[in-house]
Design a protein around this motif. Sequence first.
Motif, PDB file in Angstrom:
ATOM      1  N   VAL A  15       0.883  -1.322   0.177  1.00 28.29           N
ATOM      2  CA  VAL A  15      -0.101  -0.357   0.017  1.00 28.29           C
ATOM      3  C   VAL A  15       0.806   1.113  -0.409  1.00 28.29           C
ATOM      4  N   VAL A  16       1.049   1.699  -1.113  1.00 26.47           N
ATOM      5  CA  VAL A  16       1.059   3.220  -1.084  1.00 26.47           C
ATOM      6  C   VAL A  16       0.944   4.472  -1.207  1.00 26.47           C
ATOM      7  N   ASP A  17       1.346   5.364  -0.448  1.00 25.82           N
ATOM      8  CA  ASP A  17      -0.099   6.757  -0.241  1.00 25.82           C
ATOM      9  C   ASP A  17       0.648   7.930  -1.131  1.00 25.82           C
ATOM     10  N   LEU A  18      -1.002   8.182  -2.059  1.00 23.88           N
ATOM     11  CA  LEU A  18      -0.263   8.968  -3.077  1.00 23.88           C
ATOM     12  C   LEU A  18      -0.806  10.075  -2.588  1.00 23.88           C
ATOM     13  N   THR A  19      -1.267  10.518  -0.835  1.00 23.64           N
ATOM     14  CA  THR A  19      -1.644  11.868  -0.566  1.00 23.64           C
ATOM     15  C   THR A  19      -1.590  12.897  -0.856  1.00 23.64           C
ATOM     16  N   THR A  20      -0.174  13.271  -0.741  1.00 27.55           N
ATOM     17  CA  THR A  20       1.026  14.295  -1.494  1.00 27.55           C
ATOM     18  C   THR A  20       0.698  14.530  -2.625  1.00 27.55           C
ATOM     19  N   ALA A  21       1.269  13.793  -3.070  1.00 27.21           N
ATOM     20  CA  ALA A  21       2.105  13.897  -4.580  1.00 27.21           C
ATOM     21  C   ALA A  21      -0.195  14.063  -5.182  1.00 27.21           C
ATOM     22  N   VAL A  22      -1.092  13.864  -4.721  1.00 26.85           N
ATOM     23  CA  VAL A  22      -2.751  14.085  -5.382  1.00 26.85           C
ATOM     24  C   VAL A  22      -2.713  15.721  -5.306  1.00 26.85           C
ATOM     25  N   GLN A  23      -2.361  15.801  -3.452  1.00 25.14           N
ATOM     26  CA  GLN A  23      -2.673  17.314  -3.234  1.00 25.14           C
ATOM     27  C   GLN A  23      -1.859  18.367  -3.718  1.00 25.14           C
ATOM     28  N   THR A  24      -0.363  17.945  -4.241  1.00 14.03           N
ATOM     29  CA  THR A  24       0.547  18.891  -4.916  1.00 14.03           C
ATOM     30  C   THR A  24      -0.120  18.859  -6.517  1.00 14.03           C
ATOM     31  N   PHE A  25      -0.380  17.765  -6.975  1.00 14.68           N
ATOM     32  CA  PHE A  25      -0.937  18.021  -8.445  1.00 14.68           C
ATOM     33  C   PHE A  25      -1.743  18.777  -8.368  1.00 14.68           C
ATOM     34  N   CYS A  26      -3.176  19.016  -7.522  1.00 17.79           N
ATOM     35  CA  CYS A  26      -4.241  19.827  -7.263  1.00 17.79           C
ATOM     36  C   CYS A  26      -3.996  20.818  -7.377  1.00 17.79           C
ATOM     37  N   ALA A  27      -2.652  21.113  -6.451  1.00 18.32           N
ATOM     38  CA  ALA A  27      -2.436  22.596  -6.068  1.00 18.32           C
ATOM     39  C   ALA A  27      -1.984  23.498  -7.066  1.00 18.32           C
ATOM     40  N   SER A  28      -1.167  22.653  -7.687  1.00 18.07           N
ATOM     41  CA  SER A  28      -0.677  23.493  -9.146  1.00 18.07           C
ATOM     42  C   SER A  28      -1.308  23.072 -10.660  1.00 18.07           C
ATOM     43  N   GLN A  29      -2.871  22.533 -10.183  1.00 15.40           N
ATOM     44  CA  GLN A  29      -3.443  22.729 -11.228  1.00 15.40           C
ATOM     45  C   GLN A  29      -4.686  22.912 -11.634  1.00 15.40           C
ATOM     46  N   ASP A  30      -4.799  23.556 -10.135  1.00 10.75           N
ATOM     47  CA  ASP A  30      -6.634  24.478  -9.565  1.00 10.75           C
ATOM     48  C   ASP A  30      -5.937  26.053  -9.439  1.00 10.75           C
ATOM     49  N   GLN A  31      -6.427  26.618 -10.517  1.00  7.88           N
ATOM     50  CA  GLN A  31      -6.636  27.877 -10.276  1.00  7.88           C
ATOM     51  C   GLN A  31      -7.719  29.060  -9.600  1.00  7.88           C
ATOM     52  N   GLY A  32      -8.542  28.594  -8.790  1.00  8.11           N
ATOM     53  CA  GLY A  32      -9.378  28.896  -7.742  1.00  8.11           C
ATOM     54  C   GLY A  32     -10.836  28.591  -8.271  1.00  8.11           C
ATOM     55  N   SER A  33     -10.844  27.923  -9.706  1.00  9.17           N
ATOM     56  CA  SER A  33     -12.185  27.255 -10.342  1.00  9.17           C
ATOM     57  C   SER A  33     -12.924  25.813  -9.068  1.00  9.17           C
ATOM     58  N   GLY A  34     -11.850  24.821  -9.064  1.00  6.28           N
ATOM     59  CA  GLY A  34     -12.114  24.345  -8.872  1.00  6.28           C
ATOM     60  C   GLY A  34     -12.100  22.794  -9.571  1.00  6.28           C
ATOM     61  N   GLY A  35     -12.790  21.937  -9.552  1.00  3.28           N
ATOM     62  CA  GLY A  35     -12.327  20.349 -10.534  1.00  3.28           C
ATOM     63  C   GLY A  35     -12.833  19.373  -9.930  1.00  3.28           C
TER      64      GLY A  35
END
Length: 138
Positions: A15-35
């Motif tokens: 089991v490999v925790d991907l949460t931090t990588a997903v959070q980093t990716f989302c922060a770099s993609q979302d410009q405030g509009s969500g998704g």
Amino acid sequence: MKTEVLDIDTSDRRVVDLTTAVQTFCASQDQGSGGLCNVFVPHATAGLAIIETGAGSDDDLIDALQRLLPRDDRYRHAHGAPGHGADHVLPGLVSPSVTVPVADGQPLLGTWQSIVLVDLNSDNPRRSVRLSFVKASS
């Protein structure tokens, strides 16, 4: 749609925790509009789950899957390590993808939720995980 691929080594953990990588990716993609962020593992013998980690649930998940999918010769899919057919049944129980809503650059996970890669297959420890972000329409 924005996308990124993570390369994951599962040789020393199931089991490999991907949460931090997903959070980093989302922060770099979302410009405030969500998704929405989709996490997808393009392998026939691995899956993704949203569970609590670090309190024993990750080990309990592996124990439960090993009870449900014994490593023996009962499987028709019989190449690879003994019981490898069980690896091919895993994605029927643990989905190859999860999608989470995103707001203000953060996946909207619950307090104790983590996104994890689940991989019981000892034959292939190199995994790709595709992260995709779709912006909300305005």
